[in-house]
Design an enzyme around this catalytic site. Structure first.
Site, PDB file in Angstrom:
ATOM      1  N   ILE A  12      -5.808  10.228   2.073  1.00 14.61           N
ATOM      2  CA  ILE A  12      -5.006   9.280   2.832  1.00 14.61           C
ATOM      3  C   ILE A  12      -4.923   9.750   4.287  1.00 14.61           C
ATOM      4  CG2 ILE A  12      -3.633   8.500   0.858  1.00 14.61           C
ATOM      5  CD1 ILE A  12      -1.401  10.389   1.846  1.00 14.61           C
ATOM      6  N   CYS A  13      -4.629   8.816   5.178  1.00 16.69           N
ATOM      7  CA  CYS A  13      -4.450   9.156   6.596  1.00 16.69           C
ATOM      8  C   CYS A  13      -3.249  10.076   6.728  1.00 16.69           C
ATOM      9  CB  CYS A  13      -4.251   7.896   7.423  1.00 16.69           C
ATOM     10  SG  CYS A  13      -5.769   6.938   7.617  1.00 16.69           S
ATOM     11  N   PRO A  14      -3.269  11.057   7.583  1.00 13.86           N
ATOM     12  CA  PRO A  14      -4.284  11.354   8.600  1.00 13.86           C
ATOM     13  C   PRO A  14      -5.395  12.268   8.106  1.00 13.86           C
ATOM     14  CG  PRO A  14      -2.457  12.835   8.930  1.00 13.86           C
ATOM     15  CD  PRO A  14      -2.094  11.937   7.747  1.00 13.86           C
ATOM     16  N   THR A  16      -7.909  11.671   6.302  1.00 13.70           N
ATOM     17  CA  THR A  16      -9.230  11.055   6.349  1.00 13.70           C
ATOM     18  C   THR A  16      -9.943  11.417   7.649  1.00 13.70           C
ATOM     19  OG1 THR A  16      -8.205   9.014   7.140  1.00 13.70           O
ATOM     20  CG2 THR A  16      -8.718   9.153   4.785  1.00 13.70           C
TER      21      THR A  16
END
Length: 80
Positions: A12-14, A16
């Site tokens: 998941i971000c951040p 990624t």
């Protein structure tokens, strides 16, 4: 065929972009990488962040005809 590959579909971000940035840092200028990503947020943020950091996006396409929140394959070239 790319010189490098990473699968961030489970992240998941951040994280990624962090994982993608770490890969780019290990690459030589001119090399390419394939990044598998999934979800709307990574689909928007990873390519934008890469271009902001001076890298070239060669292509960004869905795998197996998946929709916008499905798995996509991004191919980039390290420019700087």
């Amino acid at each position: 065929m790319s010189d490098h590959a990473i699968d961030i579909t489970g992240d998941i971000c951040p994280f990624t972009f962090v994982k993608t940035k770490l890969l780019v840092e290990r690459m030589r200028v001119g090399e390419t990488a394939t990044v598998r990503l999934k979800g709307l947020e990574p689909l928007k943020n990873v390519p934008r962040s890469l271009t902001e950091h001076g890298q070239a996006i060669l292509s960004l396409e869905p795998e197996n005809g998946e929709g916008p929140d499905g798995v996509h394959r991004l191919i980039l070239r390290k420019m700087t």
